[in-house]
Design a protein around this motif. Structure first.
Motif, PDB file in Angstrom:
ATOM      1  N   ALA A 160     -14.465  26.315   2.857  1.00  0.00           N
ATOM      2  CA  ALA A 160     -15.176  27.389   3.495  1.00  0.00           C
ATOM      3  C   ALA A 160     -14.818  27.888   5.553  1.00  0.00           C
ATOM      4  N   GLY A 161     -13.215  27.377   5.517  1.00  0.00           N
ATOM      5  CA  GLY A 161     -11.916  27.584   6.547  1.00  0.00           C
ATOM      6  C   GLY A 161     -13.151  26.403   8.153  1.00  0.00           C
ATOM      7  N   ARG A 162     -13.615  25.554   7.418  1.00  0.00           N
ATOM      8  CA  ARG A 162     -14.044  24.734   8.185  1.00  0.00           C
ATOM      9  C   ARG A 162     -12.747  23.427   9.124  1.00  0.00           C
ATOM     10  N   ILE A 163     -12.313  23.036   8.039  1.00  0.00           N
ATOM     11  CA  ILE A 163     -10.828  22.205   7.999  1.00  0.00           C
ATOM     12  C   ILE A 163      -9.914  23.212   6.980  1.00  0.00           C
ATOM     13  N   ASP A 164      -8.782  22.587   7.744  1.00  0.00           N
ATOM     14  CA  ASP A 164      -7.330  23.358   8.026  1.00  0.00           C
ATOM     15  C   ASP A 164      -6.462  22.784   6.630  1.00  0.00           C
ATOM     16  N   ALA A 165      -7.031  21.395   6.246  1.00  0.00           N
ATOM     17  CA  ALA A 165      -6.099  20.493   5.795  1.00  0.00           C
ATOM     18  C   ALA A 165      -7.048  18.971   6.024  1.00  0.00           C
ATOM     19  N   ALA A 166      -6.428  18.484   4.806  1.00  0.00           N
ATOM     20  CA  ALA A 166      -7.173  17.295   4.091  1.00  0.00           C
ATOM     21  C   ALA A 166      -5.823  16.494   3.371  1.00  0.00           C
ATOM     22  N   ILE A 167      -6.097  15.264   3.499  1.00  0.00           N
ATOM     23  CA  ILE A 167      -4.685  14.368   3.213  1.00  0.00           C
ATOM     24  C   ILE A 167      -5.849  13.758   2.169  1.00  0.00           C
ATOM     25  N   VAL A 168      -5.131  13.715   1.053  1.00  0.00           N
ATOM     26  CA  VAL A 168      -6.154  13.253  -0.642  1.00  0.00           C
ATOM     27  C   VAL A 168      -4.287  12.933  -1.005  1.00  0.00           C
ATOM     28  N   GLU A 169      -4.851  11.498  -2.338  1.00  0.00           N
ATOM     29  CA  GLU A 169      -3.578  11.152  -2.802  1.00  0.00           C
ATOM     30  C   GLU A 169      -3.313  11.813  -3.771  1.00  0.00           C
ATOM     31  N   ASP A 170      -2.180  12.224  -4.080  1.00  0.00           N
ATOM     32  CA  ASP A 170      -1.370  13.226  -5.151  1.00  0.00           C
ATOM     33  C   ASP A 170      -1.920  13.368  -6.414  1.00  0.00           C
ATOM     34  N   THR A 171      -2.122  11.811  -7.212  1.00  0.00           N
ATOM     35  CA  THR A 171      -2.894  12.629  -8.527  1.00  0.00           C
ATOM     36  C   THR A 171      -4.346  12.656  -8.308  1.00  0.00           C
ATOM     37  N   VAL A 172      -4.653  12.213  -6.993  1.00  0.00           N
ATOM     38  CA  VAL A 172      -6.518  13.551  -7.135  1.00  0.00           C
ATOM     39  C   VAL A 172      -6.306  14.757  -6.529  1.00  0.00           C
ATOM     40  N   ALA A 173      -5.173  14.674  -5.878  1.00  0.00           N
ATOM     41  CA  ALA A 173      -5.301  16.709  -5.120  1.00  0.00           C
ATOM     42  C   ALA A 173      -4.602  17.244  -6.649  1.00  0.00           C
ATOM     43  N   LYS A 174      -4.310  16.675  -7.277  1.00  0.00           N
ATOM     44  CA  LYS A 174      -4.273  17.812  -8.803  1.00  0.00           C
ATOM     45  C   LYS A 174      -4.732  18.328  -9.203  1.00  0.00           C
ATOM     46  N   GLY A 175      -6.441  17.378  -9.842  1.00  0.00           N
ATOM     47  CA  GLY A 175      -7.059  17.420 -10.523  1.00  0.00           C
ATOM     48  C   GLY A 175      -8.193  18.527  -9.729  1.00  0.00           C
ATOM     49  N   TYR A 176      -8.177  18.583  -8.611  1.00  0.00           N
ATOM     50  CA  TYR A 176      -8.868  19.633  -7.652  1.00  0.00           C
ATOM     51  C   TYR A 176      -7.666  20.685  -7.650  1.00  0.00           C
ATOM     52  N   ILE A 177      -6.594  21.011  -7.223  1.00  0.00           N
ATOM     53  CA  ILE A 177      -5.564  21.762  -7.316  1.00  0.00           C
ATOM     54  C   ILE A 177      -5.679  23.367  -8.868  1.00  0.00           C
ATOM     55  N   GLN A 178      -6.517  22.149  -9.312  1.00  0.00           N
ATOM     56  CA  GLN A 178      -5.952  22.735 -10.604  1.00  0.00           C
ATOM     57  C   GLN A 178      -7.518  23.595 -11.281  1.00  0.00           C
ATOM     58  N   ASN A 179      -8.354  23.422 -10.283  1.00  0.00           N
ATOM     59  CA  ASN A 179      -9.931  23.884 -10.744  1.00  0.00           C
ATOM     60  C   ASN A 179     -10.363  24.794  -9.225  1.00  0.00           C
ATOM     61  N   ASN A 180      -9.168  24.698  -8.263  1.00  0.00           N
ATOM     62  CA  ASN A 180      -9.512  25.690  -7.212  1.00  0.00           C
ATOM     63  C   ASN A 180      -7.771  25.946  -7.342  1.00  0.00           C
ATOM     64  N   PRO A 181      -7.550  27.052  -7.610  1.00  0.00           N
ATOM     65  CA  PRO A 181      -6.241  27.770  -7.334  1.00  0.00           C
ATOM     66  C   PRO A 181      -5.892  28.656  -6.025  1.00  0.00           C
ATOM     67  N   ASP A 182      -6.776  28.545  -5.339  1.00  0.00           N
ATOM     68  CA  ASP A 182      -6.884  29.330  -4.023  1.00  0.00           C
ATOM     69  C   ASP A 182      -6.160  28.028  -2.854  1.00  0.00           C
ATOM     70  N   LEU A 183      -6.478  26.728  -3.209  1.00  0.00           N
ATOM     71  CA  LEU A 183      -5.619  25.767  -2.497  1.00  0.00           C
ATOM     72  C   LEU A 183      -4.235  25.186  -3.347  1.00  0.00           C
ATOM     73  N   GLU A 184      -3.883  24.604  -2.571  1.00  0.00           N
ATOM     74  CA  GLU A 184      -2.500  23.743  -2.768  1.00  0.00           C
ATOM     75  C   GLU A 184      -1.805  22.622  -2.256  1.00  0.00           C
ATOM     76  N   PHE A 185      -1.098  21.714  -2.580  1.00  0.00           N
ATOM     77  CA  PHE A 185      -0.904  20.269  -2.291  1.00  0.00           C
ATOM     78  C   PHE A 185       0.216  20.466  -2.489  1.00  0.00           C
ATOM     79  N   THR A 186       1.482  19.049  -1.124  1.00  0.00           N
ATOM     80  CA  THR A 186       1.827  19.138  -0.881  1.00  0.00           C
ATOM     81  C   THR A 186       2.684  18.067  -0.867  1.00  0.00           C
ATOM     82  N   THR A 187       3.631  16.636  -1.510  1.00  0.00           N
ATOM     83  CA  THR A 187       3.514  15.182  -0.782  1.00  0.00           C
ATOM     84  C   THR A 187       3.991  15.482   0.481  1.00  0.00           C
TER      85      THR A 187
END
Length: 271
Positions: free
Chosen positions: A187-214
């Motif tokens: 929604a653009g209300r925050i720029d980024a979030a800090i999330v554990e890598d294994t958890v981030a992977k699952g959310y990114i798979q369901n939200n291809p408009d997002l990315e995660f970087t270790t």
């Protein structure tokens, strides 16, 4: 290289009774076959540790932590009841004896050890920056003037607040659940979030408009089982965890939830 640092082994198929009830510890209650019931606190929005496959509030939680909990309680002769709650309510639930133990990808920090007891570490992972695709954030320095989301009560919240001391222009936004952080980014209300890598992977798979970087130059954070202070269950759980490590059962569950589960999701998306 696979990030594997955990413990333990042995077989199990537990009596799992799921309840969102907030009653007291159920060791006086028993299963149909007479087993005393242990209450486990968790926050089931943290795939692949604990989550609902069929959507929030439907079905039963599944995941890495759930399978470990079932295995251990069954091995020790207990039934299992799982209470789902916000992450920041888990330690108070243990302190007030509304739960016998908790599993929620929880890191045994020194601060938390003042309030609850912990088992041995059973898995290690790293933190990532989740953001809109193309953002290119790699370090906390990249977030120096950004709005950064964290889960309330998590080690990511603590770590990010420590980093923010070096970057006064960084704004920290806390939310109860990781799913809320994802929606805030979209929604653009925050720029980024800090999330554990294994958890981030699952959310990114369901939200291809997002990315995660270790995040670069960080130490791995381990997950452990939490208990009320002085609980006699700590030693018993550690013994089963050690057996799981020796037998390869823990490796099997890591393979199931951190590799096979995501591979199956990717295969489904490509059909």
């Amino acid at each position: 290289m696979k990030r594997r640092l955990f413990l333990f082994t042995l077989g199990f198929a537990a009596s799992l009774s799921i309840g969102a009830i907030a009653g007291c510890t159920n060791q006086t209650a028993t299963t149909e076959d007479g087993k005393p019931i242990l209450v486990m606190a968790t926050s089931a929005d943290y795939p692949p540790y604990e989550f609902y496959e069929t959507g929030r509030g439907l079905g039963e939680p599944v995941g890495f932590d759930i399978d470990i909990a079932r295995y251990i309680t069954d091995k020790l002769g207990y039934g299992l009841q799982i209470n789902d709650m916000d992450f920041n309510g888990i330690i108070p639930a243990l302190q007030s004896n509304r739960a016998d133990f908790a599993m929620a990808g929880m890191t045994p920090t020194e601060e938390r050890k003042q309030s609850v007891a912990f088992s041995d570490i059973y898995y290690e992972a790293k933190n990532t920056i989740v953001a809109r695709a193309g953002s290119g954030f790699k370090t906390f320095e990249d977030l120096a003037e950004k709005r950064v989301g964290v889960q309330l009560g998590s080690t990511q919240e603590q770590t990010t607040k420590e980093q923010a001391k070096e970057f006064p222009a960084m704004t920290i936004e806390s939310r109860n659940r990781v799913s809320e952080l994802v929606q805030e980014i979209k929604a653009g209300r925050i720029d980024a979030a800090i999330v554990e890598d294994t958890v981030a992977k699952g959310y990114i798979q369901n939200n291809p408009d997002l990315e995660f970087t270790t995040i670069e130059n960080q130490e791995a954070a381990g997950s452990a089982i939490a208990f009320p202070q002085g609980s006699e269950l700590v030693e018993k759980f550690n013994e089963v965890l050690a057996e799981m490590r020796e037998s390869g059962e823990l490796d099997r569950l890591v393979q199931k939830w951190f590799e096979d589960y995501y591979a199956a999701q990717e295969a489904g998306e490509n059909q």
